[in-house]
Design a protein around this motif. Structure first.
Motif, short mmCIF file in Angstrom:
data_model
loop_
_atom_site.label_atom_id
_atom_site.label_comp_id
_atom_site.label_asym_id
_atom_site.label_seq_id
_atom_site.Cartn_x
_atom_site.Cartn_y
_atom_site.Cartn_z
N PRO A 14 5.17 2.98 0.46
CA PRO A 14 6.58 2.64 0.69
C PRO A 14 6.80 2.38 2.18
O PRO A 14 6.18 3.02 3.02
CB PRO A 14 7.33 3.91 0.27
CG PRO A 14 6.36 4.73 -0.52
CD PRO A 14 4.99 4.34 -0.04
N GLY A 22 0.77 -1.24 0.00
CA GLY A 22 0.00 0.00 0.00
C GLY A 22 0.79 1.27 0.00
O GLY A 22 0.32 2.30 -0.47
N GLN A 48 -1.53 -2.08 -7.61
CA GLN A 48 -2.57 -1.05 -7.56
C GLN A 48 -3.93 -1.68 -7.79
O GLN A 48 -4.02 -2.80 -8.32
CB GLN A 48 -2.35 -0.03 -8.68
CG GLN A 48 -0.98 0.54 -8.76
CD GLN A 48 -0.83 1.49 -9.94
OE1 GLN A 48 -0.93 1.07 -11.09
NE2 GLN A 48 -0.61 2.76 -9.67
N THR A 49 -4.98 -0.93 -7.45
CA THR A 49 -6.34 -1.37 -7.75
C THR A 49 -6.42 -1.81 -9.21
O THR A 49 -7.02 -2.84 -9.53
CB THR A 49 -7.32 -0.20 -7.51
OG1 THR A 49 -7.19 0.22 -6.15
CG2 THR A 49 -8.75 -0.61 -7.79
N ASP A 59 7.62 -7.00 0.28
CA ASP A 59 7.04 -5.67 0.11
C ASP A 59 6.40 -5.70 -1.27
O ASP A 59 7.09 -5.87 -2.27
CB ASP A 59 8.17 -4.64 0.21
CG ASP A 59 7.72 -3.22 -0.06
OD1 ASP A 59 6.58 -3.01 -0.51
OD2 ASP A 59 8.54 -2.30 0.15
N THR A 60 5.07 -5.60 -1.33
CA THR A 60 4.38 -5.85 -2.59
C THR A 60 3.85 -4.56 -3.20
O THR A 60 3.01 -3.89 -2.63
CB THR A 60 3.19 -6.81 -2.36
OG1 THR A 60 2.33 -6.25 -1.36
CG2 THR A 60 3.66 -8.17 -1.91
N ARG A 117 3.13 8.60 -5.28
CA ARG A 117 2.36 9.11 -6.41
C ARG A 117 2.99 10.37 -6.99
O ARG A 117 3.45 11.24 -6.27
CB ARG A 117 0.93 9.44 -5.97
CG ARG A 117 0.15 8.30 -5.38
CD ARG A 117 -0.18 7.20 -6.31
NE ARG A 117 -0.83 7.61 -7.53
CZ ARG A 117 -1.46 6.76 -8.35
NH1 ARG A 117 -1.54 5.47 -8.05
NH2 ARG A 117 -2.00 7.18 -9.46
N ASP A 122 3.09 6.44 -10.39
CA ASP A 122 4.04 6.46 -9.28
C ASP A 122 5.43 6.87 -9.78
O ASP A 122 5.78 6.61 -10.93
CB ASP A 122 4.18 5.05 -8.68
CG ASP A 122 3.07 4.73 -7.69
OD1 ASP A 122 2.71 5.62 -6.91
OD2 ASP A 122 2.58 3.59 -7.71
N ARG A 144 -6.26 5.47 -0.90
CA ARG A 144 -6.04 6.38 -2.02
C ARG A 144 -7.07 7.47 -2.04
O ARG A 144 -8.26 7.21 -2.02
CB ARG A 144 -6.18 5.55 -3.29
CG ARG A 144 -4.98 5.61 -4.12
CD ARG A 144 -5.11 4.56 -5.16
NE ARG A 144 -5.43 5.19 -6.42
CZ ARG A 144 -5.33 4.54 -7.57
NH1 ARG A 144 -4.98 3.28 -7.58
NH2 ARG A 144 -5.62 5.15 -8.68
C1 6R9 Z 1 -2.65 -2.38 -3.56
C2 6R9 Z 1 -2.97 -0.95 -3.36
C3 6R9 Z 1 -2.01 1.98 -5.19
C4 6R9 Z 1 -0.90 2.93 -4.85
C5 6R9 Z 1 0.29 2.81 -5.76
C6 6R9 Z 1 1.40 3.32 -4.86
C7 6R9 Z 1 1.03 2.79 -3.52
C8 6R9 Z 1 1.06 0.30 -3.21
C9 6R9 Z 1 3.11 -0.03 -2.58
C10 6R9 Z 1 2.96 1.34 -2.85
C11 6R9 Z 1 5.17 1.71 -2.34
C12 6R9 Z 1 4.42 -0.49 -2.15
N1 6R9 Z 1 1.66 1.50 -3.22
N2 6R9 Z 1 1.94 -0.64 -2.81
N3 6R9 Z 1 3.97 2.20 -2.73
N4 6R9 Z 1 5.41 0.43 -2.05
N5 6R9 Z 1 4.66 -1.76 -1.84
O1 6R9 Z 1 -2.50 -0.34 -2.42
O2 6R9 Z 1 -3.79 -0.38 -4.29
O3 6R9 Z 1 -5.16 1.41 -3.14
O4 6R9 Z 1 -4.95 1.28 -5.66
O5 6R9 Z 1 -3.05 2.04 -4.21
O6 6R9 Z 1 -0.40 2.65 -3.54
O7 6R9 Z 1 1.41 4.71 -4.85
O8 6R9 Z 1 0.11 3.56 -6.93
P1 6R9 Z 1 -4.32 1.11 -4.32
#
Ligand code: 6R9
Length: 670
Positions: free
Chosen positions: A403, A401, A429-430, A425-426, A540, A525, A551
């Motif tokens: 960093p 979700g 995005q939606t 660390d995954t 972002r 991103d 978000r």
């Molecule tokens: C799955 C989810 C997406 C946005 C994405 C980014 C941020 C998600 C991250 C991360 C750094 C990670 N994001 N995972 N940033 N490291 N491991 O969160 O979906 O709610 O659509 O958000 O979240 O900025 O573009 P969603």
């Protein structure tokens, strides 16, 4: 990126020393020995055999008829995955496990007050069939969109899976969204069936949830025909009223007539939509991210298996809310398709006390734990003595979700993982449906602060603003893009193909070309790729904020503020926050005749809560004399961000009045 300040004690120095000397962490041997993917050749296999290798993912599913083509890319960016195949998502999540594990727990639900439910695969089968019969009874047909506005109760995954059973795409709206936000989503999807509940528990309090549906019915333009109402307890909550002219139907009353009902699963085309998930973009109107059945389910299932390392025998707990994409892919569809036990918790992490999460982990003997960096930072602030009081032992942990700062990562590793759990660390995005950048945990070393390597077959890159690739190892940050399609990708923005192209493809693609090589997906991103190939995600780049992993669109917030009568002009800037990552600061000028007052501030906050939800509440509302505007009248949010974060001001030369930012700074300083 600001770092977290550690408490002034010995561990501070120890952790810093460890970070300085150790950039990589090897996955623990006990993990590697049992991992679901241990063949390093998987990366080359997918690379050399793209896209056909993704058949391996689809083969994890049960198909009614097999696909003819793995990827049809003849009409980019409208790609088709596993074309010609048919399947049903509820069969994959439930029916196919019955011969082997009907008595195994599928969902392990814990209510905030301490009530629990263990739903075995056989029970889930029964309840999903009966709920599917309820949908049919109230007239839901294949391809009708069903809106779900439910908190973290079993009714939510059950409502999703039963909609999937009859081929009705679901659109789950996070329970924390306001009536207005619910109404907007009902209207955009033109959805005339809503599923809700009388209420739920949050920090000991029973929240009236039905009130939001009542109000949404008033606000929506769509003529909602039926609202299916679940009950949180055996009896309808005494404060909740239903009058005879409401479109409400008590689910339990219909269920009573449907006991033992069996509903044949509808054979869905791989490309038929499974669900919509609304998400914030760069305009005020949220986008309905549309996900297909086959590619999405294959992606969620395969990454659950190979990234989250889920085995059917595991107890797996993802603490996200099912109302967001993480819960869809990694509480419901992925884990259940693998036949595992997935834990769901209704309430707050500190109810009744700050040990609740670890108490649940101990009680259910959780093997795999999945949470957000915001939660990790919160646990860190609460102190390591709290988890230390509980007896739990995770083999695998995930963050998602946002960093994660290396300090928080290391704390998670040591104090939650005990130094011998693997962490992934995954990044995804939606829109991506499932993980795109993250390590296969037995194959790549962990590197705190970096999401890691692409998932096999995924082709991310970093581009400069002109669309030129930035070499890895150059230490230059740029736009994160994905250069070719992947199975879990969104199909389109619901009802708006133009917007789909505009938001994700136009900037870095040749949009008049039919050659898929000319089409590049823009993630929105910023990222850097190091020499070793690891990607670090910076956050972002567009007008989207990530608040505690949620978000939020700047424009959405600004339009909520603009609804307030006293407001002339509004701009929202992200302030870095040690716990939530980012929080919104609102800057407002008032119309002539209105005075700065607490009442105006309160009205602005209330408007955001009404239009979006309480979770979007701003950190500060600054009433200022003027906003920084360019000569052409554009508000420069970037400068407001500098002010919010107490940083040096960026370029002010294009401003109509370059003294404005300094004056705002002085104004808010006292
Ligand atoms: C799955 C989810 C997406 C946005 C994405 C980014 C941020 C998600 C991250 C991360 C750094 C990670 N994001 N995972 N940033 N490291 N491991 O969160 O979906 O709610 O659509 O958000 O979240 O900025 O573009 P969603």
């Amino acid at each position: 990126m600001r770092t977290i300040s550690m408490p002034e004690d010995e561990s501070d120095g120890a952790i810093e020393a460890r970070l300085a000397e150790q950039e990589y962490f090897r996955p623990p041997t006990r993990f590697v020995g049992q991992a679901n993917e241990t063949d390093p050749a998987v990366y080359d296999r997918f690379e050399e055999n793209y896209p056909e290798a993704y058949a391996e993912w689809a083969d994890l599913l049960e198909w009614d008829s097999r696909w003819d083509t793995v990827l049809d890319d003849s009409n980019p960016p409208f790609y088709e995955w596993f074309k010609g195949g048919t399947l049903n998502a509820s069969v994959n999540a439930i029916d196919r496990h019955l011969p082997e594990r009907k008595d195994q727990t599928a969902l392990l639900w814990e209510g905030e007050p301490g009530d629990t439910e263990r739903i075995a695969y056989q029970d889930l089968y029964r309840r999903v069939n009966e709920m599917a019969a309820v949908y049919q009874e109230v007239g839901v047909r294949e391809d009708d969109i069903v809106t779900l506005h439910l908190p973290m109760v079993p009714a939510l995954p059950i409502s999703m899976l039963s909609a999937a059973r009859i081929g009705a795409p679901h659109s789950a709206v996070f329970g924390g969204f306001s009536a207005q936000a619910l109404a907007d989503r009902i209207d955009d999807a033109d959805s005339d069936v809503v599923v809700t509940i009388d209420g739920y528990y949050r920090r000991g309090e029973f929240l009236d949830h039905k009130a939001k549906a009542d109000e949404a019915l008033e606000l929506a333009e769509t003529d909602v025909e039926t609202v299916l109402l679940f009950k949180r307890e055996d009896e309808l909550h005494p404060d909740v009223e239903i009058t005879s002219d409401d479109p409400y139907v008590l689910v339990d009353e219909v269920l009573e007539q449907k006991q033992g009902a069996r509903v044949d699963p509808v054979e869905r085309d791989a490309e038929d939509p499974l669900f919509l998930m609304y998400t914030s973009g760069t305009t005020g109107q949220p986008k309905g991210t549309q996900h297909r059945t086959g590619g999405y389910l294959a992606h969620a299932t395969a990454t659950s298996k190979y990234v989250l390392d889920i085995e059917p025998e595991d107890t797996y707990w993802c603490s996200a809310d099912i109302g967001w994409i993480t819960g869809h892919s990694y509480i419901v569809y992925g884990p259940l398709s693998l036949g595992t036990t997935s834990v769901m918790y209704e309430g707050a992490p500190d109810a009744p006390d700050k040990g609740r999460i670890w108490e649940i982990a101990e009680k259910y003997d959780v093997d795999i734990f999945h949470t957000s960096p915001t939660a990790v930072r919160m646990f860190m602030e609460w102190g390591e003595e709290i988890p230390a009081q509980y007896d739990f032992d995770f083999r695998h942990m995930t963050t998602v979700g946002e960093p994660i700062q290396p300090e928080a990562w290391l704390w998670y590793y040591e104090h939650i993982g005990g130094g011998d759990a693997v962490i992934v660390d995954t990044w995804w995005q939606t829109e991506t449906g499932g993980h795109l950048i993250t390590n296969l945990p037995a194959l790549k070393d962990m590197k705190p602060g970096s999401a890691g390597h692409p998932v096999p077959g995924i082709k991310p890159a970093v581009y400069d603003d002109q669309g030129h690739p930035i070499e890895k190892g150059s230490a230059r940050a740029g736009n994160l893009v994905i250069e070719r399609p992947w199975p879990g990708m969104l199909q389109t923005v619901y009802g708006n193909d133009e917007r789909f192209i505009d938001e994700y493809w136009r900037e870095f693609s040749e949009t008049d070309s039919d050659d898929p090589a000319d089409w590049v997906y823009k993630a929105g991103d910023g990222a850097v790729q190091a020499d070793d190939g690891y990607f670090r995600i910076l956050g972002r780049l567009d007008d989207v904020m990530n608040v505690a992993g949620h978000r939020l669109g700047t424009m959405e917030l600004e339009s909520a503020v603009a609804e307030v009568e006293a407001v002339a002009n509004a701009a929202v800037a992200g302030r870095e926050d040690p716990q939530k990552g980012t929080v919104p600061d609102v800057y407002v000028t008032l119309r002539d005749g209105y005075e700065e007052s607490e009442a105006v501030r309160a009205e602005i906050v209330a408007s955001i809560e009404d239009q979006i939800g309480k979770f979007a509440r701003p950190a500060n509302v600054w009433l200022v004399e003027e906003l920084p505007q360019t000569r052409s009248g554009k508000i420069m949010r970037r400068l407001l961000e500098d002010i919010s974060n107490d940083e040096e001001l960026g370029n002010t030369t294009t401003l109509r009045d370059p003294s404005v930012p300094e004056r705002i700074r002085e104004h808010i300083d006292h």
